[in-house]
Design an enzyme around this catalytic site. Structure first.
Site, PDB file in Angstrom:
ATOM      1  N   GLU A   1       0.819  -1.203   0.000  1.00  0.00           N
ATOM      2  CA  GLU A   1       0.000   0.000   0.000  1.00  0.00           C
ATOM      3  C   GLU A   1       0.856   1.257   0.000  1.00  0.00           C
ATOM      4  OE1 GLU A   1      -4.005  -1.688   2.096  1.00  0.00           O
ATOM      5  OE2 GLU A   1      -2.552  -0.790   3.420  1.00  0.00           O
ATOM      6  N   CYS A  41       3.291   8.354   1.558  1.00  0.00           N
ATOM      7  CA  CYS A  41       3.833   7.362   2.487  1.00  0.00           C
ATOM      8  C   CYS A  41       3.988   6.062   1.703  1.00  0.00           C
ATOM      9  CB  CYS A  41       2.838   7.205   3.641  1.00  0.00           C
ATOM     10  SG  CYS A  41       3.290   5.922   4.810  1.00  0.00           S
ATOM     11  N   CYS A  94       6.336  -7.333   6.963  1.00  0.00           N
ATOM     12  CA  CYS A  94       7.481  -6.986   7.798  1.00  0.00           C
ATOM     13  C   CYS A  94       7.734  -8.116   8.775  1.00  0.00           C
ATOM     14  CB  CYS A  94       7.216  -5.684   8.563  1.00  0.00           C
ATOM     15  SG  CYS A  94       8.638  -5.143   9.542  1.00  0.00           S
ATOM     16  N   CYS A 149       6.361  -5.879  15.498  1.00  0.00           N
ATOM     17  CA  CYS A 149       6.040  -4.985  16.616  1.00  0.00           C
ATOM     18  C   CYS A 149       4.603  -5.262  17.068  1.00  0.00           C
ATOM     19  CB  CYS A 149       6.203  -3.529  16.204  1.00  0.00           C
ATOM     20  SG  CYS A 149       7.904  -3.160  15.717  1.00  0.00           S
ATOM     21  N   CYS A 181       1.417  -3.331  15.485  1.00  0.00           N
ATOM     22  CA  CYS A 181       1.455  -2.960  14.064  1.00  0.00           C
ATOM     23  C   CYS A 181       0.753  -3.994  13.189  1.00  0.00           C
ATOM     24  CB  CYS A 181       2.907  -2.796  13.617  1.00  0.00           C
ATOM     25  SG  CYS A 181       3.073  -2.498  11.845  1.00  0.00           S
ATOM     26  N   GLU A 187      10.151  -2.622   6.959  1.00  0.00           N
ATOM     27  CA  GLU A 187      11.254  -1.963   7.656  1.00  0.00           C
ATOM     28  C   GLU A 187      12.300  -1.601   6.600  1.00  0.00           C
ATOM     29  OE1 GLU A 187      12.337  -0.627  10.581  1.00  0.00           O
ATOM     30  OE2 GLU A 187      14.097  -0.303   9.322  1.00  0.00           O
ATOM     31  N   SER A 226      11.840   6.077   8.118  1.00  0.00           N
ATOM     32  CA  SER A 226      11.467   5.688   9.479  1.00  0.00           C
ATOM     33  C   SER A 226      11.940   4.264   9.734  1.00  0.00           C
ATOM     34  CB  SER A 226       9.951   5.778   9.640  1.00  0.00           C
ATOM     35  OG  SER A 226       9.551   5.286  10.901  1.00  0.00           O
ATOM     36  N   CYS A 252      -1.410   5.430  10.017  1.00  0.00           N
ATOM     37  CA  CYS A 252      -0.181   4.743  10.416  1.00  0.00           C
ATOM     38  C   CYS A 252      -0.496   3.404  11.043  1.00  0.00           C
ATOM     39  CB  CYS A 252       0.530   5.528  11.504  1.00  0.00           C
ATOM     40  SG  CYS A 252       1.174   7.054  10.967  1.00  0.00           S
TER      41      CYS A 252
HETATM   42  N1  SAH Z   1       9.113  -0.102   9.893  1.00  0.00           N
HETATM   43  C1  SAH Z   1       9.311   1.292  10.043  1.00  0.00           C
HETATM   44  C2  SAH Z   1       8.419   2.129   9.171  1.00  0.00           C
HETATM   45  C3  SAH Z   1       6.993   1.696   8.993  1.00  0.00           C
HETATM   46  S1  SAH Z   1       5.913   1.904  10.340  1.00  0.00           S
HETATM   47  C4  SAH Z   1       9.139   1.671  11.503  1.00  0.00           C
HETATM   48  O1  SAH Z   1       8.684   0.860  12.285  1.00  0.00           O
HETATM   49  O2  SAH Z   1       9.512   2.785  11.834  1.00  0.00           O
HETATM   50  C5  SAH Z   1       5.615   3.660  10.412  1.00  0.00           C
HETATM   51  C6  SAH Z   1       5.226   4.151  11.811  1.00  0.00           C
HETATM   52  O3  SAH Z   1       3.890   3.721  12.164  1.00  0.00           O
HETATM   53  C7  SAH Z   1       6.141   3.607  12.891  1.00  0.00           C
HETATM   54  O4  SAH Z   1       6.514   4.599  13.805  1.00  0.00           O
HETATM   55  C8  SAH Z   1       5.263   2.577  13.526  1.00  0.00           C
HETATM   56  O5  SAH Z   1       5.708   2.257  14.808  1.00  0.00           O
HETATM   57  C9  SAH Z   1       3.908   3.226  13.492  1.00  0.00           C
HETATM   58  N2  SAH Z   1       2.805   2.311  13.743  1.00  0.00           N
HETATM   59  C10 SAH Z   1       2.777   0.983  13.518  1.00  0.00           C
HETATM   60  N3  SAH Z   1       1.583   0.472  13.874  1.00  0.00           N
HETATM   61  C11 SAH Z   1       0.826   1.502  14.341  1.00  0.00           C
HETATM   62  C12 SAH Z   1      -0.516   1.615  14.825  1.00  0.00           C
HETATM   63  N4  SAH Z   1      -1.316   0.568  14.887  1.00  0.00           N
HETATM   64  N5  SAH Z   1      -0.945   2.833  15.190  1.00  0.00           N
HETATM   65  C13 SAH Z   1      -0.133   3.913  15.097  1.00  0.00           C
HETATM   66  N6  SAH Z   1       1.124   3.870  14.626  1.00  0.00           N
HETATM   67  C14 SAH Z   1       1.610   2.687  14.261  1.00  0.00           C
HETATM   68 FE1  SF4 Z   2       7.670  -3.595  10.901  1.00  0.00          FE
HETATM   69 FE2  SF4 Z   2       7.618  -0.968  11.458  1.00  0.00          FE
HETATM   70 FE3  SF4 Z   2       5.425  -2.490  11.767  1.00  0.00          FE
HETATM   71 FE4  SF4 Z   2       7.476  -2.783  13.444  1.00  0.00          FE
HETATM   72  S1  SF4 Z   2       6.193  -0.945  13.190  1.00  0.00           S
HETATM   73  S2  SF4 Z   2       6.308  -4.449  12.458  1.00  0.00           S
HETATM   74  S3  SF4 Z   2       9.198  -2.464  12.062  1.00  0.00           S
HETATM   75  S4  SF4 Z   2       6.451  -2.027   9.846  1.00  0.00           S
END
Ligand code: SAH
Ligand code: SF4
Length: 374
Positions: free
Chosen positions: A101, A114, A121, A125, A128, A175, A206, A348
């Site tokens: 996306e 974005c 990934c 996390c 996420c 990532e 990021s 996000c």
């Molecule tokens: N993998 C990279 C970039 C993609 S995620 C990273 O983790 O930085 C982009 C941002 O969205 C990151 O800061 C991530 O932690 C945040 N994010 C992920 N899941 C989210 C959620 N459910 N609500 C709000 N932000 C979230």
């Molecule tokens: Fe991957 Fe970023 Fe999501 Fe963590 S927050 S699972 S590094 S996309």
């Protein structure tokens, strides 16, 4: 994807120098590459037939061996707030369709795209949606910049000929530093004045904190850096961002300050997702201020965006404001990210695409012996 499409060279993945070598390899003069670049990146034209100053012979030759191929659109969604989301084809895997996306967020005077860097990934996390989908593969350089190319082409230019996409953030699926070898050339294309011509402050990568790659990045490029911190101590960050068990906070911060110094950058942005009762209490704000006060750091608080099957809740607005105000009172600039496009799941962390997980065991489930591809 047709057979022809797989054998032709996709010019979108080539740097200007590589494009020139390609054109010279066809027996043409180097200036032909410059003409091609103008068509591709100033006019967003990818059809060789339309490139009228190239000459008939070259146009026919190019059509045989090359193409300008952005990712194919599966679907396009428009949000009530002007945000647009594209679901883009990323091939098939084990007979299943893969998709990524990209999200366009218009604001006054700028348009931010974005983009994704991987199909899924592996870092898993806890909060996420992309992580919950698992990991399939890295995107190619052409697929990464192709998202920006496509958005510019689809959205058209402004009344004064200005580009639709003025800012790019690598904050979509994946990532970026785990796909280092394809992401760095993509960043170079985004900055190159012969290609996307974006200023270094308008391209943000990021990362969840792959420390060795942050040091490498300081050598290889100079984009703005955002780091997904999300917790002010290792015990909590180990739970939320599992890669922390390999690269703990102190090491991560040291790499960030190195990046700033090496790049003469202004500041690192620390992203901090606000999870109700988990990381949003006054003691967390105090601990975070302790880490960042006196540094060139900004904090971007992201209200958690829920998705199905997840156990977290978004912090109350009052808790988010109190957190922000406390940080500001300690001299750490903090802002709250406005949620955009949540009616089309474009906010996000809500980007799920369609990922068929091909990893055997994901990182968060103990894959720490395995190096993330660099
Ligand atoms: N993998 C990279 C970039 C993609 S995620 C990273 O983790 O930085 C982009 C941002 O969205 C990151 O800061 C991530 O932690 C945040 N994010 C992920 N899941 C989210 C959620 N459910 N609500 C709000 N932000 C979230
Ligand atoms: Fe991957 Fe970023 Fe999501 Fe963590 S927050 S699972 S590094 S996309």
């Amino acid at each position: 994807m047709t057979d022809a499409a797989t054998t032709r060279t996709n010019l979108l993945g080539l740097t200007p120098a590589e494009l020139e070598a390609f054109v010279v390899g066809l027996g043409e003069k180097p200036y032909r590459a410059r003409q091609l670049l103008v068509w591709m990146y100033k006019r967003w034209v990818g059809d060789f037939e339309a490139m009228t100053d190239l000459g008939k012979g070259l146009r026919a030759k190019l059509a045989e061996v090359a193409e300008v191929r952005p990712p194919e659109i599966v679907s396009e969604h428009a949000s009530g707030d002007g945000t647009r989301k594209w679901l883009l084809r990323a091939g098939r895997s084990d007979g299943r369709e893969q998709a990524i996306e990209a999200v366009f967020i218009p604001e006054v005077g700028r348009g931010t795209l974005c983009i994704s860097s991987q199909v899924g990934c592996a870092l898993d996390c806890a909060f996420c949606s992309t992580g919950a989908q698992g990991f399939n593969r890295n995107l190619e350089t052409a697929e990464i910049v192709g998202q920006v190319w496509l958005a510019n082409q689809r959205l058209g230019s402004g009344p004064g000929g200005e580009r639709a996409v003025t800012n790019v953030v690598l904050m979509g699926m994946g990532e970026p530093l785990a796909n280092y070898k394809n992401v760095v050339p993509a960043l170079q294309l985004l900055l190159d004045d012969r290609a996307f011509d974006l200023s270094r402050r308008r391209v943000t990568l990021s990362t969840s904190g792959l420390v060795p790659q942050i040091y490498r990045l300081a050598e290889d490029t100079n984009v703005a850096l955002a780091v997904s911190l999300h917790a002010p101590n290792d015990a909590l960050r180990n739970e939320l961002v599992p890669i922390n068990r390999r690269h703990p906070i102190a090491e991560l911060l040291a790499s960030c300050w190195h990046y700033l110094e090496a790049q003469n950058g202004r500041s690192v942005t620390f992203e901090y997702v606000m999870l109700d009762g988990v990381n949003d209490r006054p003691e967390h704000a105090r601990e975070l201020a302790g880490l960042l006060a006196g540094r060139d750091a900004k904090v971007n608080l992201i209200p958690f965006n829920p998705f199905p099957g997840n156990r977290f809740r978004r912090s109350a607005p009052a808790a988010i404001e109190a957190f922000r105000d406390y940080l500001n009172s300690r001299g750490v600039t903090a802002t709250v990210r406005r949620t955009r496009g949540d009616d089309i799941d474009a906010a996000c962390g809500q980007l799920a695409g369609r990922v068929h997980d091909r990893t055997i065991v994901r990182l968060g489930q103990k894959r720490f012996g395995v190096e993330v591809e660099a």
